[in-house]
Design a protein around this motif. Structure first.
Motif, PDB file in Angstrom:
ATOM      1  N   ILE A 135     -30.453  33.949 -12.839  1.00 44.22           N
ATOM      2  CA  ILE A 135     -29.550  34.502 -11.829  1.00 44.22           C
ATOM      3  C   ILE A 135     -28.167  34.573 -12.462  1.00 44.22           C
ATOM      4  O   ILE A 135     -27.731  33.614 -13.102  1.00 44.22           O
ATOM      5  CB  ILE A 135     -29.427  33.607 -10.574  1.00 44.22           C
ATOM      6  N   THR A 136     -27.490  35.682 -12.299  1.00 52.39           N
ATOM      7  CA  THR A 136     -26.097  35.790 -12.755  1.00 52.39           C
ATOM      8  C   THR A 136     -25.221  36.030 -11.533  1.00 52.39           C
ATOM      9  O   THR A 136     -25.545  36.856 -10.677  1.00 52.39           O
ATOM     10  CB  THR A 136     -25.953  36.956 -13.756  1.00 52.39           C
ATOM     11  N   PHE A 137     -24.121  35.277 -11.483  1.00 53.88           N
ATOM     12  CA  PHE A 137     -23.255  35.305 -10.304  1.00 53.88           C
ATOM     13  C   PHE A 137     -21.952  36.029 -10.616  1.00 53.88           C
ATOM     14  O   PHE A 137     -21.326  35.747 -11.636  1.00 53.88           O
ATOM     15  CB  PHE A 137     -22.905  33.885  -9.867  1.00 53.88           C
ATOM     16  N   PRO A 138     -21.495  36.912  -9.729  1.00 55.66           N
ATOM     17  CA  PRO A 138     -20.183  37.519  -9.953  1.00 55.66           C
ATOM     18  C   PRO A 138     -19.076  36.526  -9.567  1.00 55.66           C
ATOM     19  O   PRO A 138     -19.301  35.601  -8.782  1.00 55.66           O
ATOM     20  CB  PRO A 138     -20.191  38.717  -9.001  1.00 55.66           C
ATOM     21  N   GLU A 139     -17.932  36.744 -10.136  1.00 52.08           N
ATOM     22  CA  GLU A 139     -16.770  35.868  -9.916  1.00 52.08           C
ATOM     23  C   GLU A 139     -16.520  35.533  -8.418  1.00 52.08           C
ATOM     24  O   GLU A 139     -16.324  34.362  -8.086  1.00 52.08           O
ATOM     25  CB  GLU A 139     -15.544  36.560 -10.519  1.00 52.08           C
ATOM     26  N   PRO A 140     -16.496  36.511  -7.522  1.00 54.04           N
ATOM     27  CA  PRO A 140     -16.168  36.170  -6.128  1.00 54.04           C
ATOM     28  C   PRO A 140     -17.160  35.187  -5.512  1.00 54.04           C
ATOM     29  O   PRO A 140     -16.787  34.375  -4.667  1.00 54.04           O
ATOM     30  CB  PRO A 140     -16.249  37.521  -5.395  1.00 54.04           C
ATOM     31  N   TYR A 141     -18.401  35.258  -5.944  1.00 58.89           N
ATOM     32  CA  TYR A 141     -19.406  34.328  -5.414  1.00 58.89           C
ATOM     33  C   TYR A 141     -19.166  32.934  -5.989  1.00 58.89           C
ATOM     34  O   TYR A 141     -19.119  31.939  -5.257  1.00 58.89           O
ATOM     35  CB  TYR A 141     -20.805  34.829  -5.761  1.00 58.89           C
ATOM     36  N   LEU A 142     -18.974  32.862  -7.312  1.00 58.36           N
ATOM     37  CA  LEU A 142     -18.707  31.569  -7.962  1.00 58.36           C
ATOM     38  C   LEU A 142     -17.490  30.877  -7.371  1.00 58.36           C
ATOM     39  O   LEU A 142     -17.436  29.653  -7.278  1.00 58.36           O
ATOM     40  CB  LEU A 142     -18.462  31.774  -9.465  1.00 58.36           C
ATOM     41  N   ASN A 143     -16.510  31.686  -6.980  1.00 62.64           N
ATOM     42  CA  ASN A 143     -15.258  31.097  -6.484  1.00 62.64           C
ATOM     43  C   ASN A 143     -15.432  30.292  -5.210  1.00 62.64           C
ATOM     44  O   ASN A 143     -14.566  29.487  -4.857  1.00 62.64           O
ATOM     45  CB  ASN A 143     -14.211  32.193  -6.273  1.00 62.64           C
ATOM     46  N   ALA A 144     -16.540  30.495  -4.522  1.00 57.61           N
ATOM     47  CA  ALA A 144     -16.786  29.711  -3.308  1.00 57.61           C
ATOM     48  C   ALA A 144     -17.323  28.309  -3.622  1.00 57.61           C
ATOM     49  O   ALA A 144     -17.457  27.481  -2.721  1.00 57.61           O
ATOM     50  CB  ALA A 144     -17.765  30.461  -2.410  1.00 57.61           C
ATOM     51  N   PHE A 145     -17.627  28.054  -4.895  1.00 64.00           N
ATOM     52  CA  PHE A 145     -18.184  26.753  -5.284  1.00 64.00           C
ATOM     53  C   PHE A 145     -17.154  25.958  -6.084  1.00 64.00           C
ATOM     54  O   PHE A 145     -16.390  26.530  -6.860  1.00 64.00           O
ATOM     55  CB  PHE A 145     -19.438  26.954  -6.141  1.00 64.00           C
ATOM     56  N   GLY A 347     -17.428  31.042 -15.067  1.00 71.91           N
ATOM     57  CA  GLY A 347     -16.265  31.229 -14.207  1.00 71.91           C
ATOM     58  C   GLY A 347     -15.354  30.016 -14.306  1.00 71.91           C
ATOM     59  O   GLY A 347     -15.101  29.510 -15.404  1.00 71.91           O
ATOM     60  N   HIS A 348     -14.885  29.544 -13.167  1.00 71.30           N
ATOM     61  CA  HIS A 348     -13.979  28.388 -13.157  1.00 71.30           C
ATOM     62  C   HIS A 348     -14.740  27.065 -13.119  1.00 71.30           C
ATOM     63  O   HIS A 348     -14.126  26.000 -13.058  1.00 71.30           O
ATOM     64  CB  HIS A 348     -13.084  28.464 -11.924  1.00 71.30           C
ATOM     65  N   ILE A 349     -16.061  27.124 -13.150  1.00 73.10           N
ATOM     66  CA  ILE A 349     -16.885  25.918 -12.985  1.00 73.10           C
ATOM     67  C   ILE A 349     -16.856  25.086 -14.278  1.00 73.10           C
ATOM     68  O   ILE A 349     -17.125  25.599 -15.353  1.00 73.10           O
ATOM     69  CB  ILE A 349     -18.347  26.301 -12.645  1.00 73.10           C
ATOM     70  N   ARG A 350     -16.594  23.790 -14.136  1.00 76.76           N
ATOM     71  CA  ARG A 350     -16.531  22.902 -15.307  1.00 76.76           C
ATOM     72  C   ARG A 350     -17.893  22.785 -16.003  1.00 76.76           C
ATOM     73  O   ARG A 350     -18.924  22.981 -15.389  1.00 76.76           O
ATOM     74  CB  ARG A 350     -16.104  21.486 -14.867  1.00 76.76           C
ATOM     75  N   THR A 351     -17.839  22.403 -17.267  1.00 78.70           N
ATOM     76  CA  THR A 351     -19.085  22.122 -17.987  1.00 78.70           C
ATOM     77  C   THR A 351     -19.728  20.852 -17.434  1.00 78.70           C
ATOM     78  O   THR A 351     -19.072  20.035 -16.785  1.00 78.70           O
ATOM     79  CB  THR A 351     -18.816  21.902 -19.490  1.00 78.70           C
ATOM     80  N   SER A 352     -20.986  20.709 -17.732  1.00 80.58           N
ATOM     81  CA  SER A 352     -21.778  19.563 -17.282  1.00 80.58           C
ATOM     82  C   SER A 352     -22.418  18.964 -18.535  1.00 80.58           C
ATOM     83  O   SER A 352     -22.893  19.709 -19.402  1.00 80.58           O
ATOM     84  CB  SER A 352     -22.834  20.107 -16.308  1.00 80.58           C
TER      85      SER A 352
END
Lengths: 433, 433
Positions: A135-145, A347-352
């Motif tokens: 699954i690939t997420f566009p930026e606006p969707y990722l921004n909600a997480f 996106g803006h999500i940190r690494t794990s």
């Protein structure tokens, strides 16, 4: 569906505002006409009836999932796995890219899963064999997480360990030890050089080892070990429990000195992980029960990389996953995929922090390190430390010695000379039970 | 493991106090020595290292999972599905019954799942192919669960419908309708004779149809329909959402007049279902997204009956499941297993209304009824009602007419004379999109 109906479920990416769509990558085995099967596949997972009876309207432009790319890999003599079905016709293996409008469900994990792995995906006429590959997420969707609160850097900051892997150990015996004995074993392993002593994923809050008592014992032992070694340590407490107890379990464990929490992501549900991630004051580390039940087979189910991605999205600061060891029955490429999912841009999500695990010891560290290709991983032996014939302190020391050998570029057989902890592992004397 | 080690993972039921154990039924494909593989299988899912190094102790009598029955079904030329593994030797298909001590995790669904479908079950050396077929719970374990609050009797009491199936309909178009239009369609279907108009499992709380607005519209429409028909009706609102919003979603929907709630059990997690079941004031009805991803293949994953059983245990008053229609790709025996899991004795746990669904209409009702063998089921068309060429009121009427024909023992072709709603379905004129 007629030819016009089918067309409504196909598009080229240029026709769509891709910020409105998730991109889904599926492997499908289609029976009969491929385009008809794929139109049904899109229809079933989005707007299955796109107009009211008697009205001239079309919900597809806004709400339909659509095929944006198709590669027919070839015709198959039979389905890769026998599945009951009623269609007839040639069988084709296909790689299909679908744009699915996220307005249909929004940035919510249970609703996302329902759309992409639900009745629509798995119950389409003519498509009995399905694997969701990515699954690939566009930026606006990722921004909600929010994603991980700490990420790799946060875990490294706690441990003040920046230029090496993070050394975990699963305290063993995993089931049956009373908390004071469990604490003593963890304490010894910290003295030996372990960063993180952890509860097994099967040990949570039980009568004979309540989380309250265990975290109190382990929290105190951790602080003693920190004082004695002068190094920060982590006790990783397993808070896996019914979801309405997770916040309370977090509070108990953290107040008692647990400074990271383990959670079995799929058994509690990804959404519960997201809830806990909002609340947590310490890093959250996920374990992988249940995932193999739908990801092991090459051409059916859901690829484990999807689960790694969703676990990171849900907020896990570190993800324990099946690693390279032969016991884990996971192709090397798949392990590498999962490691990459933890580390790559998102996106803006940190690494794990990826923790590829399974039957590791001082003897497997170099292999894992070379395969991962960087120090950004966790290493998580169980019996390789706690089954060491000289005890858990020596077990932990053997891991650190193995790392020193790697760091110095010295073969471990040489480095083990005069280091009985590592030598014992090389001698194969470790009790493996 | 040596011979003595292996023995510790086998027992006869007479040696055990069975109130302390769950009974797990697995299909396994074992490579090499069968008893060694099974001892590892039990060890990995319970106490993987049963003594501390240097101490003469044994945690197995209290904490080990143990084989209590084994049937070797035969030798296989190769694994049923290709899985990476490193063992060599003959491959045997086995049915294995394991007694697993529930003291290891307690009456908690996430911890139960971690034990029986986790790393232990799926990552045992020599056992690459695994299917969990069933779990049997002893009375003391079941007593920790409340199960359904309403059950079949509770749903019948709300509807005052005792001697017939319960008629559900999935409002279509499922995605894209604004709430007032959605309510009008549901209203028409209630007038036509539907008991329960439901949200699609993919329609939850979204910007263009918030649960707040939709449940207000539908709650009002339901009450109008009840007044007009003189019959109680149910609006089944889909509250599937992030777990930390479920209670709030329940309250919004119920306050607005939804009198049953739909929840996608696996996507939110079974534990979240249990949480909601404690809180709910109305029946909870589960839908099946994600389950096929690990249950469809005959010899790998987790059997759907296990999921039906756990959904009932978690408190679902009704369970929607893949039914008999060919689109559902589910063997009839498996559908019957799942229906039985809803209805059979299960300690103090109430029955759950089974709803075998998938591409149903007035034309499939008799078949479903004959197969189920009683009136204790729900029938859930979507396009079979809402795609009816004369509209949703006629669509619902066609279902009730079909039932009347069955009840009176009249062939539907005869009963349809002078009943244009049913006749239209027989004429095959229903738009199927």
């Amino acid at each position: 569906m007629n030819t016009e109906d089918i067309k409504g479920f196909f598009a080229s990416p240029e026709q769509l505002d891709m910020a409105d769509y998730l991109i889904l990558d599926y492997y499908l085995e289609c029976i009969g006409d491929i385009e008809t099967a794929l139109a049904h596949f899109c229809s079933e997972q989005s707007t299955a009836q796109w107009r009211r009876v008697g009205l001239d309207e079309d919900f597809r432009p806004l709400y339909a999932a659509r095929v944006i790319h198709l590669t027919v890999e070839g015709e198959l003599p039979e389905l890769s796995y026998p599945v009951k079905h009623s269609e007839t016709g040639p069988i084709h293996a296909c790689r299909v890219t679908i744009a699915h409008p996220h307005r249909n469900f929004g940035p919510k994990l249970p609703n996302l899963l329902s759309a992409v792995c639900g009745e629509g995906a798995f119950f389409t006429p003519g498509v009995p064999v399905v694997k969701l590959l990515d699954i690939t997420f566009p930026e606006p969707y990722l921004n909600a997480f929010d994603g991980p609160k700490f990420g790799i850097e946060g875990i490294r900051d706690i441990l003040q360990a920046y230029d090496r892997p993070i050394f975990f150990g699963v305290v063993k015996p995993n089931i049956g030890l009373k908390p004071s004995c469990f604490a003593e074993i963890a304490y010894q392993s910290w003295l030996g050089g372990l960063d993180i002593a952890k509860d097994d994923e099967m040990l949570a809050d039980v009568d004979w080892s309540t989380l309250e008592e265990r975290s109190r014992e382990l929290g105190a032992a951790r602080m003693r070990a920190e004082k004695e070694t002068g190094e920060p340590k982590i006790y990783l407490a397993n808070v896996t429990d019914e979801v309405d107890r997770l916040i309370e379990q977090h509070d108990i464990a953290v107040n008692n000195g647990a400074n990271a929490l383990l959670i079995n992501a799929l058994p509690v549900g990804l959404s519960a992980v997201r809830m806990l991630a909002k609340h947590t004051k310490v890093p959250l580390i996920g374990h992988f029960p249940f995932i193999a039940a739908f990801s092991r087979l090459e051409k059916y189910g859901v690829h484990s990389r999807v689960m790694t991605k969703l676990q990171r999205l849900a907020g896990l600061d570190s993800i324990i996953m099946p690693g390279f060891g032969s016991r884990m029955m996971t192709p090397e490429e798949e392990v590498m995929d999962n490691i990459r999912e933890c580390l790559q841009d998102f996106g803006h999500i940190r690494t794990s922090l990826p923790v590829p695990g399974g039957s590791d010891s001082a003897l497997t560290l170099e292999t894992v390190y070379r395969k991962v290709g960087s120090v950004d991983f966790g290493f998580v032996p169980g019996r390789g430390i706690f089954g060491h014939p000289m005890g858990p302190k020596a077990g932990a020391a053997s891991i650190r010695q193995a790392w020193e050998a790697i760091r110095l570029g010295v073969p471990i057989e040489i480095y083990a000379q005069g280091r009985p902890e590592l030598q014992a592992m090389i001698d194969g004397a470790a009790t493996k039970k």
